[in-house]
Write a protein that holds these residues in place. Structure first.
Motif, PDB file in Angstrom:
ATOM      1  N   ALA A 104       0.830  -1.207   0.000  1.00 49.31           N
ATOM      2  CA  ALA A 104       0.000   0.000   0.000  1.00 49.31           C
ATOM      3  C   ALA A 104       0.864   1.257   0.000  1.00 49.31           C
ATOM      4  O   ALA A 104       0.586   2.221  -0.729  1.00 49.31           O
ATOM      5  N   TYR A 105       1.928   1.252   0.796  1.00 49.71           N
ATOM      6  CA  TYR A 105       2.827   2.412   0.867  1.00 49.71           C
ATOM      7  C   TYR A 105       3.507   2.646  -0.478  1.00 49.71           C
ATOM      8  O   TYR A 105       3.635   3.787  -0.937  1.00 49.71           O
ATOM      9  N   ALA A 106       3.919   1.555  -1.132  1.00 50.04           N
ATOM     10  CA  ALA A 106       4.586   1.663  -2.434  1.00 50.04           C
ATOM     11  C   ALA A 106       3.665   2.298  -3.474  1.00 50.04           C
ATOM     12  O   ALA A 106       4.080   3.191  -4.237  1.00 50.04           O
ATOM     13  N   ILE A 107       2.412   1.867  -3.507  1.00 50.43           N
ATOM     14  CA  ILE A 107       1.455   2.397  -4.474  1.00 50.43           C
ATOM     15  C   ILE A 107       1.232   3.894  -4.262  1.00 50.43           C
ATOM     16  O   ILE A 107       1.235   4.690  -5.206  1.00 50.43           O
ATOM     17  N   LEU A 108       1.059   4.295  -3.014  1.00 49.49           N
ATOM     18  CA  LEU A 108       0.841   5.711  -2.703  1.00 49.49           C
ATOM     19  C   LEU A 108       2.044   6.563  -3.105  1.00 49.49           C
ATOM     20  O   LEU A 108       1.884   7.669  -3.643  1.00 49.49           O
ATOM     21  N   LEU A 110       4.299   5.937  -5.455  1.00 46.42           N
ATOM     22  CA  LEU A 110       4.415   6.030  -6.904  1.00 46.42           C
ATOM     23  C   LEU A 110       3.392   7.009  -7.494  1.00 46.42           C
ATOM     24  O   LEU A 110       3.670   7.697  -8.478  1.00 46.42           O
ATOM     25  N   ILE A 111       2.231   7.092  -6.872  1.00 46.70           N
ATOM     26  CA  ILE A 111       1.184   8.001  -7.360  1.00 46.70           C
ATOM     27  C   ILE A 111       1.521   9.460  -7.028  1.00 46.70           C
ATOM     28  O   ILE A 111       1.341  10.360  -7.855  1.00 46.70           O
ATOM     29  N   PHE A 112       2.014   9.695  -5.825  1.00 48.30           N
ATOM     30  CA  PHE A 112       2.204  11.072  -5.333  1.00 48.30           C
ATOM     31  C   PHE A 112       3.675  11.483  -5.208  1.00 48.30           C
ATOM     32  O   PHE A 112       3.990  12.399  -4.449  1.00 48.30           O
ATOM     33  N   VAL A 113       4.569  10.837  -5.951  1.00 44.49           N
ATOM     34  CA  VAL A 113       5.999  11.093  -5.783  1.00 44.49           C
ATOM     35  C   VAL A 113       6.375  12.561  -6.035  1.00 44.49           C
ATOM     36  O   VAL A 113       7.190  13.139  -5.301  1.00 44.49           O
ATOM     37  N   ARG A 114       5.792  13.198  -7.032  1.00 39.73           N
ATOM     38  CA  ARG A 114       6.144  14.595  -7.339  1.00 39.73           C
ATOM     39  C   ARG A 114       5.697  15.548  -6.238  1.00 39.73           C
ATOM     40  O   ARG A 114       6.413  16.479  -5.880  1.00 39.73           O
ATOM     41  N   LYS A 136      11.255   6.850  -6.411  1.00 46.05           N
ATOM     42  CA  LYS A 136      10.452   5.918  -7.209  1.00 46.05           C
ATOM     43  C   LYS A 136      10.909   4.473  -7.018  1.00 46.05           C
ATOM     44  O   LYS A 136      10.086   3.563  -6.882  1.00 46.05           O
ATOM     45  N   ILE A 137      12.215   4.263  -7.005  1.00 44.13           N
ATOM     46  CA  ILE A 137      12.731   2.897  -6.903  1.00 44.13           C
ATOM     47  C   ILE A 137      12.735   2.408  -5.460  1.00 44.13           C
ATOM     48  O   ILE A 137      12.225   1.326  -5.151  1.00 44.13           O
ATOM     49  N   ALA A 138      13.314   3.205  -4.557  1.00 41.02           N
ATOM     50  CA  ALA A 138      13.457   2.774  -3.162  1.00 41.02           C
ATOM     51  C   ALA A 138      12.105   2.580  -2.487  1.00 41.02           C
ATOM     52  O   ALA A 138      11.920   1.638  -1.705  1.00 41.02           O
ATOM     53  N   CYS A 139      11.147   3.461  -2.768  1.00 40.01           N
ATOM     54  CA  CYS A 139       9.822   3.339  -2.151  1.00 40.01           C
ATOM     55  C   CYS A 139       8.894   2.425  -2.958  1.00 40.01           C
ATOM     56  O   CYS A 139       8.006   1.789  -2.396  1.00 40.01           O
ATOM     57  N   GLY A 140       9.099   2.361  -4.273  1.00 37.68           N
ATOM     58  CA  GLY A 140       8.254   1.508  -5.103  1.00 37.68           C
ATOM     59  C   GLY A 140       8.405   0.034  -4.779  1.00 37.68           C
ATOM     60  O   GLY A 140       7.483  -0.756  -4.990  1.00 37.68           O
ATOM     61  N   LEU A 141       9.571  -0.354  -4.270  1.00 36.95           N
ATOM     62  CA  LEU A 141       9.835  -1.748  -3.898  1.00 36.95           C
ATOM     63  C   LEU A 141      10.089  -1.885  -2.402  1.00 36.95           C
ATOM     64  O   LEU A 141      10.843  -2.753  -1.963  1.00 36.95           O
ATOM     65  N   ILE A 142       9.451  -1.038  -1.616  1.00 36.37           N
ATOM     66  CA  ILE A 142       9.704  -0.973  -0.176  1.00 36.37           C
ATOM     67  C   ILE A 142       9.190  -2.199   0.578  1.00 36.37           C
ATOM     68  O   ILE A 142       9.567  -2.435   1.733  1.00 36.37           O
ATOM     69  N   VAL A 143       8.345  -3.017  -0.057  1.00 41.39           N
ATOM     70  CA  VAL A 143       7.789  -4.190   0.617  1.00 41.39           C
ATOM     71  C   VAL A 143       8.899  -5.143   1.070  1.00 41.39           C
ATOM     72  O   VAL A 143       8.763  -5.825   2.093  1.00 41.39           O
ATOM     73  N   PHE A 144      10.019  -5.199   0.337  1.00 42.65           N
ATOM     74  CA  PHE A 144      11.135  -6.056   0.748  1.00 42.65           C
ATOM     75  C   PHE A 144      11.683  -5.599   2.106  1.00 42.65           C
ATOM     76  O   PHE A 144      11.996  -6.411   2.969  1.00 42.65           O
ATOM     77  N   SER A 145      11.790  -4.296   2.263  1.00 35.57           N
ATOM     78  CA  SER A 145      12.275  -3.736   3.523  1.00 35.57           C
ATOM     79  C   SER A 145      11.282  -3.999   4.654  1.00 35.57           C
ATOM     80  O   SER A 145      11.668  -4.351   5.774  1.00 35.57           O
ATOM     81  N   PHE A 146       9.987  -3.835   4.383  1.00 32.45           N
ATOM     82  CA  PHE A 146       8.950  -4.092   5.386  1.00 32.45           C
ATOM     83  C   PHE A 146       9.061  -5.519   5.923  1.00 32.45           C
ATOM     84  O   PHE A 146       9.052  -5.752   7.134  1.00 32.45           O
ATOM     85  N   LEU A 147       9.146  -6.475   4.999  1.00 31.59           N
ATOM     86  CA  LEU A 147       9.195  -7.877   5.411  1.00 31.59           C
ATOM     87  C   LEU A 147      10.503  -8.216   6.117  1.00 31.59           C
ATOM     88  O   LEU A 147      10.518  -8.991   7.078  1.00 31.59           O
ATOM     89  N   THR A 148      11.597  -7.620   5.679  1.00 33.55           N
ATOM     90  CA  THR A 148      12.885  -7.849   6.342  1.00 33.55           C
ATOM     91  C   THR A 148      12.833  -7.402   7.796  1.00 33.55           C
ATOM     92  O   THR A 148      13.282  -8.109   8.707  1.00 33.55           O
ATOM     93  N   VAL A 149      12.271  -6.225   8.024  1.00 33.77           N
ATOM     94  CA  VAL A 149      12.161  -5.681   9.386  1.00 33.77           C
ATOM     95  C   VAL A 149      11.292  -6.582  10.262  1.00 33.77           C
ATOM     96  O   VAL A 149      11.648  -6.900  11.403  1.00 33.77           O
TER      97      VAL A 149
END
Length: 451
Positions: A104-108, A110-114, A136-149
């Protein structure tokens, strides 16, 4: 039960759990420092852009801490009571919740990055472009970080801190190899700059996450994560239990980041070099921050298991041992920051103005390092007792006070240094207050237990 923290010599048990976590935290520090050192070769504008993008990955960590803290505490307390089925239920719920929030965080983002990057009002087009690319890249794929934590927290709750450490070690090596290749593009490789740094970081996070998942499947020893299914319905009692513990921690982490965003916007008025200094300075400071946070994570699991088992005397002794350890470490960092700031600053900056600003930052922030270490350790102990709401209230109030204090001080002769002093002075105050609160809470609980 593997990883029983309610028995054995206190200092030995705590240290055995803490050392791999602290080592993992050092690896996290090296991740960031490695990135900053290579990006620094691209100039302070690139560093400023990554600094802004990094604010949003930091914000995500506050959100990720809900599943991590809630899962870690509830799993550890359940294991302390001998309730293994409940421990599995909380572990599975934490993983499901972490996956959903990461996506959910990644989608938001990517939509509101600017709009997100625009908040900081960066005046330089190069810095803006770097911030957009990194975010765009670090937050767009942030789910990996979420699960790692979250997986790290659940491993720790079981007394296993070695597996996350080994996973992070492999991730660090990957990151250190990819950084110069992707950022600078030696030989036949394309020079990707800031984009390369983001790709290297995300790749390393994916590898760390994958290793911890594979270990759950392959390890023969008991693990509450075994049999976890992402698509099953989340039982309300487990979700409520994790949210009750985790939401205050998430609010605290996200509020802390938002406050820092407001302060970064103030700092941006002093130029890209000042923004870059705040970003790099924060990464340098993480040498003490990550170490204390790692020890706090170990103390959290230790406290939660022993609290679940009704061993409050063991909780207090564990806290005392931890306090001395991190306090001494924080003092060492203070001495380094205050007496060798030029040596540190020249590693990351190559422009005279940026070096001068960084030196001032390190000296001022240096005075608060020991207090910050004590604060984080105490939060770990109090959270293990389930008192995340109290921690959140104290942290938000005093961290929030940085904004009016910074506004006042930056308009004095101190200028930019006034903002740095707002950081440092509030950290000192929080460290003192949290220690007092812990002793008050544990005395009260001891009294109630004897009634």
């Amino acid at each position: 039960m593997d990883g029983n923290l309610t028995k054995g010599p206190i200092l030995k048990t705590l240290t055995k759990l803490a050392l791999p976590i602290m080592a993992s935290s050092f690896l996290g520090t090296l991740y960031n420092i490695t990135d900053m050192a290579w990006i620094g070769l691209l100039g302070s504008k690139a560093v400023a852009g990554v600094g802004v993008g990094g604010m949003f990955t930091w914000l995500s960590q506050g959100l990720a801490s809900m599943a991590r803290m809630g899962g870690q505490v509830k799993v550890a307390q359940s294991l302390g009571r001998g309730e293994k089925e409940k421990a599995h239920g909380f572990a599975q719920t934490a993983v499901q919740l972490s996956t959903f929030m990461g996506l959910a965080y990644a989608i938001l983002c990517l939509i509101f990055v600017r709009q997100m990057v625009g908040f900081f009002k960066l005046n330089d087009p190069e810095a803006v472009s770097a911030a957009l690319s990194y975010t765009k890249i670090a937050c767009g794929l942030i789910v990996f970080s979420f699960l790692t934590v979250t997986l790290t927290g659940i491993y720790t709750a079981q007394g296993d801190s070695k597996t996350p450490f080994l996973a992070n070690l492999i991730g660090l090596v990957t990151n250190m190899i990819l950084d110069p290749v992707l950022i600078l593009g030696p030989g036949p490789f394309p020079k990707l700059g800031v984009t390369g740094a983001a790709i290297a970081t995300v790749t390393a996070q994916f590898i760390v996450m994958s290793i911890m998942i594979i270990c759950v499947i392959k390890q023969k020893k008991e693990n509450v994560l075994k049999g976890t299914h992402l698509l099953t319905k989340i039982p309300a009692p487990y979700l409520n239990g994790i949210c009750r513990i985790g939401i205050p921690t998430a609010i605290q982490g996200m509020a802390y980041c938002i406050i820092s965003m407001v302060l970064t916007r103030m700092v941006s008025a002093f130029g890209a070099e000042a923004v870059a200094t705040q970003r790099v300075g924060g990464q340098i400071e993480s040498v003490s921050w990550n170490t204390a946070d790692g020890f706090a994570s170990a103390l959290n699991a230790f406290t939660a298991q022993n609290y679940g088992a009704g061993k409050m005397n063991r909780v207090r002794k564990g806290y005392h041992a931890s306090l001395w350890t991190v306090g001494i470490w924080g003092l060492i960092i203070t001495l380094v920051f205050v007496f060798a700031p030029n040596t540190i600053a020249t590693i990351f900056f190559h422009e005279p103005k940026a070096i001068t600003i960084a030196v001032g930052y390190l000296i001022i922030i240096g005075f608060s390092e020991g207090f910050m270490c004590i604060e984080l350790t105490t939060i770990g102990a109090l959270s293990g007792l389930g008192m995340t709401r109290l921690c959140s209230i104290i942290s938000i109030i005093f961290t929030g006070s940085r904004i009016p204090l910074a506004i006042f001080l930056k308009n004095t002769s101190l200028g930019l240094h006034g903002i740095w002093w707002a950081f440092s002075s509030t950290s000192i105050i929080k460290g003192i207050i949290f220690v007092c609160v812990f002793f008050w809470v544990t005395r009260k609980q001891t009294y109630e237990t004897t009634m």
